[in-house]
Write an enzyme that holds these catalytic residues in place. Structure first.
Site, short mmCIF file in Angstrom:
data_model
loop_
_atom_site.label_atom_id
_atom_site.label_comp_id
_atom_site.label_asym_id
_atom_site.label_seq_id
_atom_site.Cartn_x
_atom_site.Cartn_y
_atom_site.Cartn_z
N PRO A 22 0.85 -1.20 0.00
CA PRO A 22 0.00 0.00 0.00
C PRO A 22 0.88 1.24 0.00
O PRO A 22 1.81 1.35 0.80
CB PRO A 22 -0.79 -0.12 1.32
CG PRO A 22 0.07 -0.98 2.20
CD PRO A 22 0.78 -1.93 1.28
N MET A 23 0.58 2.19 -0.89
CA MET A 23 1.39 3.41 -1.00
C MET A 23 0.46 4.60 -1.17
O MET A 23 -0.31 4.68 -2.14
CB MET A 23 2.36 3.30 -2.18
CG MET A 23 3.45 2.26 -1.98
SD MET A 23 4.52 2.04 -3.42
CE MET A 23 3.50 0.94 -4.42
N GLN A 75 -6.38 -1.19 3.30
CA GLN A 75 -5.58 -0.82 4.46
C GLN A 75 -6.24 0.34 5.20
O GLN A 75 -6.58 1.36 4.61
CB GLN A 75 -4.16 -0.42 4.09
CG GLN A 75 -3.31 -0.21 5.35
CD GLN A 75 -1.89 0.21 5.09
OE1 GLN A 75 -1.64 1.32 4.64
NE2 GLN A 75 -0.94 -0.68 5.39
N CYS A 105 3.51 3.31 8.83
CA CYS A 105 3.79 4.57 8.15
C CYS A 105 4.38 5.58 9.13
O CYS A 105 3.80 5.84 10.20
CB CYS A 105 2.52 5.12 7.53
SG CYS A 105 2.79 6.66 6.62
N LYS A 144 0.32 -4.52 9.19
CA LYS A 144 1.60 -4.20 8.57
C LYS A 144 2.36 -3.30 9.53
O LYS A 144 1.86 -2.25 9.94
CB LYS A 144 1.41 -3.50 7.22
CG LYS A 144 2.72 -3.30 6.45
CD LYS A 144 2.46 -2.75 5.05
CE LYS A 144 3.75 -2.71 4.25
NZ LYS A 144 4.72 -1.71 4.77
N GLY A 217 10.48 -4.48 2.46
CA GLY A 217 11.58 -3.56 2.67
C GLY A 217 12.82 -3.90 1.88
O GLY A 217 13.44 -4.95 2.09
N GLY A 218 13.18 -3.04 0.92
CA GLY A 218 14.44 -3.17 0.20
C GLY A 218 14.50 -4.28 -0.82
O GLY A 218 15.57 -4.56 -1.36
N GLY A 238 7.14 -2.55 -2.90
CA GLY A 238 6.45 -1.29 -3.08
C GLY A 238 6.96 -0.52 -4.26
O GLY A 238 6.57 -0.76 -5.41
N ARG A 239 7.89 0.41 -4.02
CA ARG A 239 8.40 1.26 -5.10
C ARG A 239 9.02 0.46 -6.23
O ARG A 239 8.90 0.84 -7.40
CB ARG A 239 9.43 2.26 -4.55
CG ARG A 239 8.85 3.60 -4.11
CD ARG A 239 8.07 3.46 -2.84
NE ARG A 239 7.44 4.74 -2.46
CZ ARG A 239 6.55 4.84 -1.48
NH1 ARG A 239 6.18 3.77 -0.81
NH2 ARG A 239 6.02 6.00 -1.18
#
Length: 341
Positions: A22-23, A75, A105, A144, A217-218, A238-239
């Protein structure tokens, strides 16, 4: 209804699971429709929606999504068990496959609402929220989180937090393997500067072998994702998935064991043109869809022109679905990504 139930049965808790994180400001319904064209099985998440907004705001605007997006998780942000319970009851009618609570977040905006990563300091509050959400929800409830915040010691904080989530009845936990610094670092820096601690997250899975735990993450490639899935139940990008959306075309084969097949780029193009035509007819703008597509075709011949068309032409007044066709026509999709010598 039967189709929705079938999709829910396929959706979750049967490892492995690949998810797109989720972003905020990114994973809206247009983004999710696009991502679903690239992977049939990836679990997609909404942007975080605050419980108060669902209770008092425009629910249709906040909660509506296209059925093509399944499996999709909602979310929520909040720290009041009663409000989260009410938000879940309302959301039940929309048919999401999962409800997720944001405890990760680090943004100032989220901290001001006393939710997100700052709740890592209040595990008893999170447990109460999960219990209330579970009582109200018709679908799995998940969390999360981070491995800790600020001066917390993750080695002691995270095991206690995970134990509390299990005891509260959470159905799954997605762990971003970094601490969050609530003061002094921006959200972007919080995704990059605090060191990753994958082994700590692995140990949480070893402590709870029957409980679904995913890692975040990463992670930047399907190769990395597959290595994590040797230990973890789920992996979340994510990104990396957003900025290089072509990565998603490999998910169904690499993660879910589907037969290897070339992406149906014509099908993706035509579906996005159809979405665009419908959205524009309803008073929307083309850029609402195309802004999520700019990261497609990284490494392909013509990718730069593809980005130029979507970044410039799609933003002009009156831009229509033909812009999507022009952008795809600029790319040599048959040749595939350009390989370095």
């Amino acid at each position: 209804m039967q189709d929705a139930e079938r999709k829910r049965e396929k959706c979750y808790f049967k490892a492995p699971v690949f998810a797109v994180a989720p972003m905020i400001d990114w994973t809206d319904t247009f983004c999710r429709r696009f991502h679903r064209l690239l992977s049939r099985h990836a679990l997609l998440f909404t942007e975080m929606v605050v419980a108060d907004a669902i209770i008092h705001g425009k629910r249709d605007k906040l909660l509506d999504f296209d059925t093509s997006e399944h499996p999709v998780a909602l979310q929520l942000g909040g720290s009041d068990p009663a409000k989260l319970s009410e938000a879940v009851r309302i959301a039940n009618d929309w048919g999401y496959d999962e409800i997720n609570l944001n405890v990760g977040c680090p943004s100032d905006r989220v901290q001001a609402g006393t939710f997100g990563a700052c709740l890592m300091r209040e595990p008893e509050t999170v447990a109460a929220c999960v219990k209330a959400m579970k009582q109200a929800s018709s679908v799995p409830v998940t969390v999360k989180c981070r491995i800790g915040v600020d001066d917390q010691e993750p080695e002691s904080v995270l095991p206690d937090f995970v134990d509390r989530m299990v005891d509260a009845g959470a159905d799954a936990l997605w762990i971003h393997a970094r601490k969050a610094w609530l003061q002094g670092l921006s959200p972007k820096e919080n995704r990059e500067i605090p060191p990753l601690d994958y082994p700590l997250v692995y140990r949480m899975k070893e402590r709870h072998p029957q409980f679904f735990i995913g890692i975040n993450g990463g992670i930047t490639s399907l190769e990395e994702a597959s290595r994590h899935l040797e230990i973890m139940d789920g992996v979340m990008l994510g990104r990396a998935a957003y900025n290089n959306a072509t990565l998603l075309t490999g998910v169904d084969h690499a993660i879910y064991g589907e037969p290897l097949a070339a992406p149906d780029w014509d099908g993706v193009r035509d579906a996005m043109m159809e979405h665009a035509a419908r959205h524009i007819a309803e008073g929307g703008r083309l850029v609402h869809l195309t802004r999520h597509m700019v990261g497609l075709f990284q490494g392909f011949a013509g990718a730069r022109r593809f980005r130029q068309i979507l970044s410039a032409d799609a933003t002009r007044p009156g831009a229509g679905p033909e812009i999507v066709a022009a952008a795809f026509a600029a790319v040599d999709v048959a040749a595939g990504p350009v390989r370095a010598a």
